[in-house]
Design an enzyme around this catalytic site. Structure first.
Site, PDB file in Angstrom:
ATOM      1  N   ASP A 164       0.807  -1.177  -0.011  1.00 33.09           N
ATOM      2  CA  ASP A 164      -0.264  -0.203  -0.071  1.00 33.09           C
ATOM      3  C   ASP A 164       1.005   1.220  -0.034  1.00 33.09           C
ATOM      4  O   ASP A 164       2.145   1.258   0.038  1.00 33.09           O
ATOM      5  CB  ASP A 164      -1.080  -0.036   1.168  1.00 33.09           C
ATOM      6  CG  ASP A 164      -0.373  -0.283   2.289  1.00 33.09           C
ATOM      7  OD1 ASP A 164       1.129  -0.205   2.514  1.00 33.09           O
ATOM      8  OD2 ASP A 164      -0.924  -0.600   3.461  1.00 33.09           O
ATOM      9  N   ASN A 221      -7.237  -2.842  14.434  1.00 27.76           N
ATOM     10  CA  ASN A 221      -8.536  -2.934  14.169  1.00 27.76           C
ATOM     11  C   ASN A 221      -8.837  -4.273  13.348  1.00 27.76           C
ATOM     12  O   ASN A 221      -9.754  -4.566  12.886  1.00 27.76           O
ATOM     13  CB  ASN A 221      -8.993  -1.650  13.579  1.00 27.76           C
ATOM     14  CG  ASN A 221      -8.507  -1.508  12.188  1.00 27.76           C
ATOM     15  OD1 ASN A 221      -7.425  -2.031  11.915  1.00 27.76           O
ATOM     16  ND2 ASN A 221      -8.977  -0.267  11.605  1.00 27.76           N
ATOM     17  N   HIS A 248      -6.987  -4.644  10.583  1.00 27.15           N
ATOM     18  CA  HIS A 248      -6.898  -4.700   9.058  1.00 27.15           C
ATOM     19  C   HIS A 248      -5.651  -5.204   8.720  1.00 27.15           C
ATOM     20  O   HIS A 248      -4.461  -5.614   9.402  1.00 27.15           O
ATOM     21  CB  HIS A 248      -6.831  -2.940   8.526  1.00 27.15           C
ATOM     22  CG  HIS A 248      -5.522  -2.196   9.089  1.00 27.15           C
ATOM     23  ND1 HIS A 248      -5.558  -0.940   9.211  1.00 27.15           N
ATOM     24  CD2 HIS A 248      -4.361  -2.722   9.445  1.00 27.15           C
ATOM     25  CE1 HIS A 248      -4.318  -0.401   9.473  1.00 27.15           C
ATOM     26  NE2 HIS A 248      -3.675  -1.497   9.499  1.00 27.15           N
ATOM     27  N   GLU A 296      -9.551  -1.900   5.620  1.00 24.36           N
ATOM     28  CA  GLU A 296     -10.004  -1.701   6.901  1.00 24.36           C
ATOM     29  C   GLU A 296     -11.454  -2.543   7.203  1.00 24.36           C
ATOM     30  O   GLU A 296     -11.789  -3.146   6.019  1.00 24.36           O
ATOM     31  CB  GLU A 296     -10.393  -0.172   6.999  1.00 24.36           C
ATOM     32  CG  GLU A 296      -9.263   0.835   7.053  1.00 24.36           C
ATOM     33  CD  GLU A 296      -8.370   1.004   7.958  1.00 24.36           C
ATOM     34  OE1 GLU A 296      -8.194   0.151   8.831  1.00 24.36           O
ATOM     35  OE2 GLU A 296      -7.966   2.129   8.174  1.00 24.36           O
TER      36      GLU A 296
HETATM   37  P1  PGA Z   1       2.633  -1.422  12.668  1.00 22.19           P
HETATM   38  O1  PGA Z   1       1.447  -1.118  11.579  1.00 22.19           O
HETATM   39  O2  PGA Z   1       3.610  -2.610  12.278  1.00 22.19           O
HETATM   40  O3  PGA Z   1       3.332  -0.159  12.573  1.00 22.19           O
HETATM   41  O4  PGA Z   1       1.952  -1.463  13.827  1.00 22.19           O
HETATM   42  C1  PGA Z   1       0.844  -2.567  11.185  1.00 22.19           C
HETATM   43  C2  PGA Z   1      -0.182  -2.311  10.325  1.00 22.19           C
HETATM   44  O5  PGA Z   1      -1.232  -1.139  10.609  1.00 22.19           O
HETATM   45  O6  PGA Z   1      -0.766  -3.013   9.219  1.00 22.19           O
END
Ligand code: PGA
Length: 248
Positions: A67, A136, A138, A143
């Protein structure tokens, strides 16, 4: 689904690098899906070490990132292109032309999304996709509520993701509100998936992903339907799981 529980971030880096390397060794042209965020940094450190000290060769590797924020120049220090160069690509023998991150400043994002899917198809699909997980649930910027069949698309970020990611920006208003992301269907097409999770704040999401119902409300739960997925999670993150397969 395999679940590997590791002690700490170093062990997470090593266990996930082993998984990447084992698939990489079987492919003449390895197509590696990559993720940004804090969690995969130990993996990237370990891949850099193996490249420098053990001659792990990336010269024929092609990468596709999950992404990118919409509206950030690739030179912006919070863009995912910038992150990948700084955390991995600048330190290994990869041809930068073979590293792909969605273009979040494309004139026509819809065309960009279709082209991104075509590029993955043209190389025969992603051999191994690395994922993080949001608090959450995702994966990528898919999302809660995103279709389990979704392909690469532009999406709005939820309040909770904007809040989680604001720690990396000067102020919350600087966090982009839109992103381009591979879809859940795109991720599920990868031959192998390795999801990394670290920290107690991800324990509920990891529990829902592994032991909850398959539901668009927890996008990572879609991986229960994938034939070759490994979760590599730290002990604090595995604290809510009732079924463990491996401890390292
Ligand atoms: P993080 O993000 O590794 O910075 O916790 C993971 C994500 O949001 O997929």
């Amino acid at each position: 689904m395999r679940v590997i529980v590791v002690k700490d971030q170093d062990a997470l880096g090593k266990a996930s690098a082993d998984l990447v390397e084992s698939v990489m060794k079987t492919k003449a042209h390895f197509a590696l899906g990559l993720a940004t965020g804090t969690t995969p940094i130990p993996l990237y450190k370990e891949l850099i070490r193996r490249n420098k000290e053990e001659e792990l060769d990336f010269s024929t590797t092609i990468t596709f990132n999950l992404d990118e924020y919409v509206g950030l120049e690739p030179t912006h220090d919070q863009s995912y292109r910038y992150f990948m160069n700084a955390q991995l690509f600048d330190h290994i023998n990869i041809n930068k032309k073979c590293t792909h991150v969605p273009n979040g400043i494309a004139q026509d994002i819809e065309v960009e999304c279709l082209a991104y899917e075509e590029m993955m198809e043209d190389v025969g699909g992603v051999d191994l996709q690395v994922l993080g997980i949001g608090s959450n649930g995702h994966i990528g910027f898919n999302e809660p509520g995103t279709s389990l069949a979704s392909r690469t698309h532009m999406t709005d970020l939820t309040e909770s993701t904007i809040k989680d990611n604001s720690r990396l920006f000067d102020k919350i208003d600087d966090v982009p509100t839109k992103a381009v992301t591979m879809g859940i269907g795109t991720v599920l097409d990868a031959e192998n998936v390795v999801l990394l999770a670290n920290g107690a704040n991800k324990a509920a999401a990891v529990k829902a992903a592994i032991e909850g119902p398959v539901s668009a409300l927890c996008p990572a739960s879609s991986l229960q339907l994938h034939p070759s997925t490994t979760f590599v999670v730290t002990e604090d993150c595995a604290s809510e799981l009732t079924v463990l397969t491996e401890k390292m």
